[in-house]
Design a protein around this motif. Structure first.
Motif, short mmCIF file in Angstrom:
data_model
loop_
_atom_site.label_atom_id
_atom_site.label_comp_id
_atom_site.label_asym_id
_atom_site.label_seq_id
_atom_site.Cartn_x
_atom_site.Cartn_y
_atom_site.Cartn_z
N ALA A 2 0.84 -1.19 0.00
CA ALA A 2 0.00 0.00 0.00
C ALA A 2 0.87 1.24 0.00
CB ALA A 2 -0.93 0.00 1.22
N GLU A 29 -7.78 2.08 -4.93
CA GLU A 29 -7.07 1.68 -3.73
C GLU A 29 -6.08 0.57 -4.06
OE1 GLU A 29 -7.63 2.74 -0.02
OE2 GLU A 29 -7.71 4.30 -1.55
N THR A 31 -4.90 -2.64 -3.61
CA THR A 31 -5.29 -3.93 -3.06
C THR A 31 -4.62 -5.04 -3.87
OG1 THR A 31 -7.20 -4.17 -4.52
CG2 THR A 31 -7.53 -2.94 -2.45
N VAL A 32 -4.90 -6.27 -3.52
CA VAL A 32 -4.36 -7.39 -4.28
C VAL A 32 -4.87 -7.35 -5.73
CG1 VAL A 32 -6.21 -8.97 -3.60
CG2 VAL A 32 -3.98 -9.89 -4.27
N TRP A 35 -2.59 -5.07 -7.89
CA TRP A 35 -1.33 -5.65 -8.33
C TRP A 35 -1.54 -6.74 -9.38
CZ3 TRP A 35 2.61 -2.79 -7.75
CH2 TRP A 35 2.76 -2.00 -6.62
N HIS A 143 -2.79 8.29 -2.69
CA HIS A 143 -4.07 8.22 -1.99
C HIS A 143 -4.95 9.44 -2.25
CE1 HIS A 143 -3.56 4.49 0.06
NE2 HIS A 143 -2.47 4.86 0.69
N LEU A 258 -14.74 -5.63 -10.30
CA LEU A 258 -14.48 -4.47 -9.45
C LEU A 258 -15.50 -3.36 -9.67
CD1 LEU A 258 -10.58 -4.24 -9.66
CD2 LEU A 258 -11.94 -5.02 -7.72
N LYS A 263 -14.74 -2.88 -4.70
CA LYS A 263 -13.80 -3.20 -3.62
C LYS A 263 -12.53 -2.35 -3.65
CE LYS A 263 -15.19 -7.99 -2.81
NZ LYS A 263 -15.51 -7.79 -1.38
N ASP A 264 -12.33 -1.60 -4.71
CA ASP A 264 -11.11 -0.81 -4.80
C ASP A 264 -11.40 0.69 -4.85
OD1 ASP A 264 -12.32 -0.86 -7.27
OD2 ASP A 264 -10.44 -0.96 -8.40
#
Length: 276
Positions: A2, A29, A31-32, A35, A143, A258, A263-264
């Motif tokens: 992060a 965001e 998150t996994v 990536w 961010h 997504l 979720k992101d």
């Protein structure tokens, strides 16, 4: 990995009134999912560039013009969006991955510039972008990419990370002659080392993010070469078309998920903070 936020970008100065508005971040965001999709896009950047130059018959100049034009259109849409839109954002990343590869290819293949030189040049350009970004915003955090200037710095940095990663990948795989599979293991180990340093040694989250971001480009390119290149050259022989379509299908599936699950997407922050 992060990213982290500098206090200077969220805390107003004493006596300063911050305009009332909702601060929507223009990037996802970390998150996994971030990536995974980013790594997949880097592979597409390598295989799609080769496909457009070769089987599509566009050649290096034609592919460069076409993909640069498409990227420009998508970035206009991205900049005019009020917040993060998964489809637009990840389409821009996929296109910038291809363009970054083509930029590197134009210098090395068309103009004859050595890979060591292009690697150094892109690294210097990226340092300059980071320097200008930090000098004006006092942070390199992603961010709060919520102004036009921050977003411009962000996308410029992303372009140079892809171009730099393309040059580094070619340099390691070809001039150092480690081969595609060894290169894949090498870059994966380097990313794991950065993650370990962030978790265990308190390496700056901002620098951990950007170093890993750069390294995922040659990692993805090495994976793409492993899958697409002929067996006689050390690959699996799937070809650039099959590899590109497979990875694009996975990317599309994840982006649709997504877009629905959200979720992101970070919750907006109320920017108005009364300060005595």
């Amino acid at each position: 990995m992060a990213d982290e936020t500098s206090e200077s970008e969220v805390l107003p100065k004493v006596g300063q009134a911050v305009p009332a508005r909702l601060r929507w971040n223009k990037v996802p965001e970390v998150t996994v999912f971030f990536w995974i999709i980013k790594a997949l896009c880097t592979t597409v950047g390598e295989t799609a560039a080769d496909l457009l130059k070769g089987k599509a018959g566009l050649g290096l100049p034609g592919a460069s013009v076409l993909m640069s034009a498409l990227l420009s259109v998508v970035l206009v849409v991205q900049f005019r969006s009020k917040g993060y839109r998964p489809g637009v954002y990840w389409l821009a990343i996929a296109l910038i991955s291809v363009v970054g590869t083509l930029v590197s290819d134009n210098l090395t293949d068309d103009m004859g510039v050595a890979l060591g030189t292009t690697t150094s040049a892109f690294a210097i350009a990226l340092v300059i972008v980071f320097g200008l970004w930090y000098s004006t915003e006092r942070t390199l955090s992603i961010h709060h990419v919520d102004t036009t200037r921050r977003e411009a710095f962000y996308w410029l940095a992303v372009l140079f990370t892809f171009a730099l990663g393309a040059s580094v990948g070619e340099l390691v795989a070809e001039e150092v002659n480690l081969g595609y599979w060894v290169s894949t293991v090498l870059f994966a180990a380097a990313i794991a080392a950065i993650a370990l340093a962030w978790f265990s040694l308190d390496l700056s989250a901002v620098w951990s993010f950007w170093i890993a971001y750069i390294l995922t480009r040659p990692l993805g390119a090495s994976v793409g070469d492993c899958l697409s290149q002929p067996t006689g050259d050390g690959g699996l022989g799937l070809g650039t078309a099959v590899t590109s379509v497979l990875f694009l299908a996975v990317i599309l599936g994840l982006v649709v998920y997504l877009s629905l699950a959200r979720k992101d997407i970070a919750a907006p922050e109320q920017a108005e903070v009364p300060v005595a």
